[in-house]
Enzyme design. Structure first.
Site: not given
Ligand code: AMP
Length: 235
Positions: A21, A97, A136, A169, A180
């Site tokens: 994404k 989400r 990653r 990360r 996740r």
């Molecule tokens: P990402 O970088 O999109 O994989 O997001 C990393 C982490 O941020 C996720 O595992 C969640 O803990 C938090 N996060 C990101 N976007 C959201 C969202 N829209 N709602 C809730 N938590 C989020």
């Protein structure tokens, strides 16, 4: 002060973590002049700054579970406040989400007199996600992603693009990856049906080279943006 000169478009990117994404979002936002709103990145920036919001979301992110609704909405509103009237519209990456967040997005769009134009679903097989996330590396400076197995950087600690430091990360560790993916399956995947019902879902096979996926995205988005100027003016 700038004013809205065109009918702005709203696109969201849906898909599992590790499905590409972020990479596609960067390319799409640049191509169509959209404001890219990436909640994961925004939350990590809050964490790094040590802000109150950052401290509040830290424990959720470390565990790989979704941050609470109100906190995420605060991040979205802050991003929109910065730039509501510039550009050709908005690209949401990693938001919504779950169905509650989808309702939150619908409220925000109503307030801005905007409608959701497309939900691009990047579909990727589960076993491939494990490799993509587990190997990653992310650049601390520009957030570009590399992969020790699939897309290795020239030097495993330095970003090929901006020479920033590469790191794993904390939520790309195996036990957190499981959480996740579980959060995705249980909470996010119902959005596929939701946006199908609304008639805006477009599914892309994301298990292909970056440029091929981007071409598929453009095939879907070009008709949407064909009436828009490439750039907008400021007053
Ligand atoms: P990402 O970088 O999109 O994989 O997001 C990393 C982490 O941020 C996720 O595992 C969640 O803990 C938090 N996060 C990101 N976007 C959201 C969202 N829209 N709602 C809730 N938590 C989020």
């Amino acid at each position: 002060m700038s004013q809205r000169l065109i009918e702005q478009k709203v696109v969201i990117l849906l898909g599992p973590p590790g499905g590409g994404k972020g990479t596609q979002a960067e390319k799409i936002a640049r191509q169509y002049g959209l404001l890219h709103i990436d909640t994961g990145r925004a939350l990590r920036a809050e964490q790094a700054s040590g802000s109150e919001l950052g401290l509040k979301v830290q424990s959720y992110m470390e565990k790989g579970v979704l941050a609470p609704f109100e906190l995420v909405m605060d991040v979205i509103k802050a991003a929109l406040l910065k730039e509501t009237s510039n550009g050709n519209g908005f690209l949401f990456d990693g938001f919504p989400r779950n169905l509650t967040q989808a309702a939150g997005l619908e409220r925000i769009l109503q307030e801005l007199s905007l409608t959701l134009d497309a939900a691009l679903y990047l579909k990727m097989p589960h076993d491939i996600l494990l490799d993509r996330l587990g190997f990653r590396l992310t650049c601390k400076q520009c957030d570009t992603k590399f992969n020790l197995k699939l897309k290795p950087p020239q030097n495993p600690s330095v970003c090929d693009l901006c020479s920033g430091e590469l790191f794993q990360r904390s939520d790309d560790k195996p036990e957190v990856i499981e959480n996740r993916l579980k959060a995705y399956t249980e909470e996010t995947s119902p959005l596929i049906e939701h946006y199908t019902t609304l008639g805006v879902l477009q599914t892309l096979d994301a298990n292909q080279p970056i440029e091929v996926v981007f071409e598929l995205a453009q095939t879907i988005l070009n008709p949407l943006f064909s009436q828009l100027p490439v750039t907008t003016q400021k007053d």
